[in-house]
Design an enzyme around this catalytic site. Structure first.
Site, PDB file in Angstrom:
ATOM      1  N   GLU A  20       0.840  -1.199   0.000  1.00  0.00           N
ATOM      2  CA  GLU A  20       0.000   0.000   0.000  1.00  0.00           C
ATOM      3  C   GLU A  20       0.877   1.253   0.000  1.00  0.00           C
ATOM      4  OE1 GLU A  20      -3.648   1.882   2.760  1.00  0.00           O
ATOM      5  OE2 GLU A  20      -2.604   0.056   3.372  1.00  0.00           O
TER       6      GLU A  20
ATOM      7  N   LYS B 216      -9.329   2.841  -2.515  1.00  0.00           N
ATOM      8  CA  LYS B 216      -9.668   2.190  -1.243  1.00  0.00           C
ATOM      9  C   LYS B 216     -11.024   2.674  -0.735  1.00  0.00           C
ATOM     10  CE  LYS B 216      -7.456   1.094   3.202  1.00  0.00           C
ATOM     11  NZ  LYS B 216      -6.224   1.323   4.009  1.00  0.00           N
TER      12      LYS B 216
ATOM     13  N   CYS C 170      -5.667  -3.219   1.830  1.00  0.00           N
ATOM     14  CA  CYS C 170      -5.523  -3.339   3.280  1.00  0.00           C
ATOM     15  C   CYS C 170      -6.853  -3.577   4.006  1.00  0.00           C
ATOM     16  CB  CYS C 170      -4.809  -2.098   3.812  1.00  0.00           C
ATOM     17  SG  CYS C 170      -4.151  -2.267   5.488  1.00  0.00           S
TER      18      CYS C 170
END
Length: 266
Positions: free
Chosen positions: A44, A114, A148
């Site tokens: 990330e 995200k 994540c």
């Protein structure tokens, strides 16, 4: 269809230094190609580092077709390996925590923002994305992308399973004391959703965070096919379509679902 050999680059790079991180990516792509990999996955925010000062993020953010994307396209093309990299994306006057997949010919295949932002730092720094399932086809596999915290929501991963994702790429910045996510949750997600998951972490101290490494490739039978340690490392695993097909025949989870019972979830 042959397995897709996948390289996981567990590295935090150099905080705030895009040029050095591109250089490290080029070196890793060369090593990945020499080892027969067709795909290289980074962590990330690999392009810039994660623990940035909030005021620096807009200046480091780039468009999905910006200078770094073009440079990574050239890296991918030169080494003949697809690359998934994490970066701050500038678009529409805001910044997203994003990951982009570049094909081995240098062409952009998919860009993901995200959707679930973790903690005050991310919520102050980024705007959440609103597209939960982003996919592309690579070497005969349907590739999905998350980042994540997204993988910790079972609904998110199940949406990918129902959309046919074969290999889910999850660049991450997994920090102490949540290492159980890498060690336990990710292999379970792979098993319950009948897919491969490549979970690629940062490592070591960075700002106020301590990243735990432990990057892995988990397979649909629940087995961790490769696992990194706690330091900088390039590890390899294979996403095997034959194992995936056999596992989906033997595991009834997706066939035995009763969606009519789940209306309360939404």
């Amino acid at each position: 269809m042959p397995p897709l050999r996948t390289a996981l680059l567990q590295s935090s790079g150099v905080l705030g230094d895009t040029a050095q991180n591109l250089k490290a990516l080029d070196e890793a792509a060369a090593r990945a190609a020499q080892s027969g990999a067709g795909l290289l996955v980074t962590s990330e925010m690999f392009l810039t580092g994660y623990a940035l000062d909030l005021q620096d993020i807009p200046g480091l953010a780039e468009a999905a077709d910006g200078a770094s994307a073009l440079a990574i396209g050239e890296i991918a093309r030169r080494h003949g390996v697809a690359v998934l990299y994490g970066y701050p994306e500038s678009a529409d006057g805001v910044v997203y925590n994003a990951a982009q997949l570049i094909g081995p010919d240098g062409a952009a295949l998919a860009n993901y923002r995200k959707t679930h932002l973790f903690g005050c730092f991310e919520q102050d720094a980024f705007t959440p994305g609103d597209t939960p399932v982003v996919q592309a086809d690579l070497n005969g596999l349907r590739i999905g992308i998350m980042i994540c915290y997204d993988v910790e929501f079972p609904e998110n991963v199940r949406a990918h399973a129902l959309a046919g994702t074969d290999l889910l790429l999850v660049p991450t910045a997994q920090m102490h004391p949540f290492q159980f996510v890498a060690e336990q949750l990710v292999p379970v997600r792979a098993f319950e959703n009948q897919m491969y998951i490549a979970y690629v972490n940062r490592t070591g101290p960075e700002g106020e965070f301590e990243f735990v490494g432990l990057s892995c490739l988990a397979s649909p039978d629940g087995v961790t096919r490769t696992r990194a340690g706690r330091g900088e490392e390039l590890v390899f695993g294979e996403a095997d379509p034959e194992l995936l097909s056999a596992s989906r025949v033997n595991n009834p989870y997706l066939r035995d679902r009763r969606p009519g019972l789940y209306a309360s979830l939404v």
